[in-house]
Design an enzyme around this catalytic site. Structure first.
Site, mmCIF file in Angstrom:
data_model
loop_
_atom_site.group_PDB
_atom_site.id
_atom_site.type_symbol
_atom_site.label_atom_id
_atom_site.label_comp_id
_atom_site.label_asym_id
_atom_site.label_seq_id
_atom_site.Cartn_x
_atom_site.Cartn_y
_atom_site.Cartn_z
ATOM 1 N N TYR A 1 -72.862 23.130 -66.921
ATOM 2 C CA TYR A 1 -71.539 23.050 -66.295
ATOM 3 C C TYR A 1 -70.805 24.382 -66.461
ATOM 4 C CZ TYR A 1 -66.585 21.999 -65.820
ATOM 5 O OH TYR A 1 -65.258 22.047 -65.461
ATOM 6 N N LYS A 25 -69.465 27.259 -63.558
ATOM 7 C CA LYS A 25 -68.116 27.824 -63.381
ATOM 8 C C LYS A 25 -68.157 29.353 -63.483
ATOM 9 C CE LYS A 25 -65.729 24.117 -62.658
ATOM 10 N NZ LYS A 25 -65.108 23.888 -61.353
ATOM 11 N N SER A 48 -62.701 27.094 -65.856
ATOM 12 C CA SER A 48 -62.575 26.297 -67.073
ATOM 13 C C SER A 48 -62.713 27.181 -68.300
ATOM 14 C CB SER A 48 -63.683 25.246 -67.098
ATOM 15 O OG SER A 48 -63.737 24.603 -68.346
#
Ligand code: NAD
Ligand code: WQD
Length: 353
Positions: free
Chosen positions: A160, A164, A136
């Protein structure tokens, strides 16, 4: 017979569109999903649009969790025993809500990081070493240069994003541990939006959408009263936040390009931004969606949302060079297709019109 691909999280928003593109390109798929954030109906629709039989060799579904090594071992073993081992894995499964990750960091480290580790261990044990991973643009945090090249610093600003970045690092370490063995693509998506032009497959967030585009489509269809625009004093052309919105079908085609590149070339670990390179503000989205749908989108200008950046836009040139892929669809296409999906499925997959 086409190549066979294991797709984790294939029932989700990006996974379902990618599965459709891959089926149409001749790949045979097995989808592993626990349906934590998706509906089996999405896969029924994918099969119908692609004109393949659900449960046939072309498209199989296994309900299960990527964190379960027994499930994974069973899938790889059965595939080998049937003479159809997986040629590659596309790994979408995971959680993606920034605000939830701040409240439940251990859950994000468990599913996104430990789940990926479990998957990689199973792949290695079964000598399946070709992987396309959903990373991402969130790994860039507050960007230091815009448009953002892949060489920009990795500095996530929420759990988050760290999850990643951690998986990307795990992939780098794995690749270094066994040079000339793995074929890996880490794809850093910018803001995926829109829907398949048929209006049969689209984004179906559970509860109140966190993201701009599904919120706008739900206002247009009458499910929400008004949009809150988070900040009107950003240093941008109209004061609202600027992002790089990518049509989910362009993104799906980006996965096909990455998979083809890995299967046709030798071992490597490539890292690519998948974005359009165009900066679009919140009010640009509101106006384009209003024009495409003919609906008024009432909105209120409110305070900035904590954690937001003013502008995130991809430098898409590396993807163009190494994948021979670039976006083709416009903001108008995104709005037209997103509206077709929302109009035909006002309550998403749960209740179709
Ligand atoms: P999504 O939630 O629609 O799809 C994820 C899928 O994974 C769902 O079908 C869900 O049920 C499944 N899943 C979740 N946990 C699982 C588990 N433990 N085992 C098996 N299946 C599980 O999300 P999406 O938008 O399609 O995103 C796909 C991937 O792309 C995610 O990894 C996400 O982090 C990443 N990504 C998404 C965006 C975005 O804005 N949508 C942007 C960048 C990266
Ligand atoms: C876009 C713009 C908001 C909602 C997120 C994740 C990122 C990636 C993609 C997974 C911003 C504004 C939003 C609303 C608004 N996901 N906005 N009103 O934050 O760029 O990216 O999704 O990897 O990691 O952070 O996307 O759609 O939430 O916001 O004004 O109700 O719309 O402030 O400027 P974002 P978004």
């Amino acid at each position: 017979m086409g190549s066979r691909v294991l797709v984790t999280g294939g029932a989700g928003f990006i996974g379902s569109h990618t599965c459709l593109v891959l089926l149409e390109a001749g790949y045979d798929l097995l989808i592993l999903d626990n349906f934590a954030n998706s509906s089996p109906e999405a896969l029924t629709r994918v099969a119908a649009v692609a004109n393949v039989a659900l449960g046939s060799q072309r498209l199989q579904i296994q309900r299960g969790d990527i964190r379960d090594p027994i499930t994974l071992d069973g899938l790889f073993s059965a595939a080998a025993a049937n003479g159809r081992p997986f040629d590659a894995v596309i790994h979408f499964a995971g959680l993606k809500a920034v605000s939830e990750s701040i409240k439940k960091p251990l859950l994000y480290w468990d599913i996104n990081v430990a789940g990926s580790r479990t998957l990689l261990a199973a792949m290695d044990a079964h000598a399946c070493r070709t992987l396309v991973f959903s990373s991402s643009a969130t790994v860039y945090g507050y960007p230091v240069t815009v448009p953002i090249p892949e060489s920009a610093p990795i500095q996530p600003n929420n759990p988050y994003g760290f999850s990643k970045a951690a998986v990307e690092q795990m992939l780098t370490d794995l690749n270094s541990s066994a040079p000339n063995t793995w074929r890996i693509a880490s794809l850093r998506y910018f803001n995926p939006v829109g829907a398949h032009p048929s209006g049969r497959i689209g984004e179906d967030p559970m509860g109140i959408p966190n993201n701009l585009f599904p919120f706008v489509t739900q206002v247009a269809v009458g499910r929400r009263d008004q949009l809150r625009v988070f900040g009107s004093d950003w240093p941008t052309h109209d004061g609202t936040g600027v992002r790089d919105y990518i049509h989910v079908m362009d993104l799906a085609e980006g996965h096909k390009a990455a998979l083809t590149t890995l299967l046709n070339q030798g071992p490597q670990h490539l890292t690519c931004n998948l974005g359009s390179g165009d900066g679009v503000s919140v009010l640009d989205v509101v106006n384009a969606f209003s024009a495409a749908s003919g609906q008024d989108i009432p909105y209120a200008l409110v305070d900035r949302r904590p954690g937001d950046a003013a502008v995130t836009v991809a430098d898409p040139s590396h993807a163009a060079d190494i994948l021979q892929w670039r976006t083709k669809r416009t903001l108008g296409d995104i709005c037209r297709d997103g509206w077709a999906w929302q109009q035909a499925n006002p309550m998403g997959y749960r209740q179709s019109a």
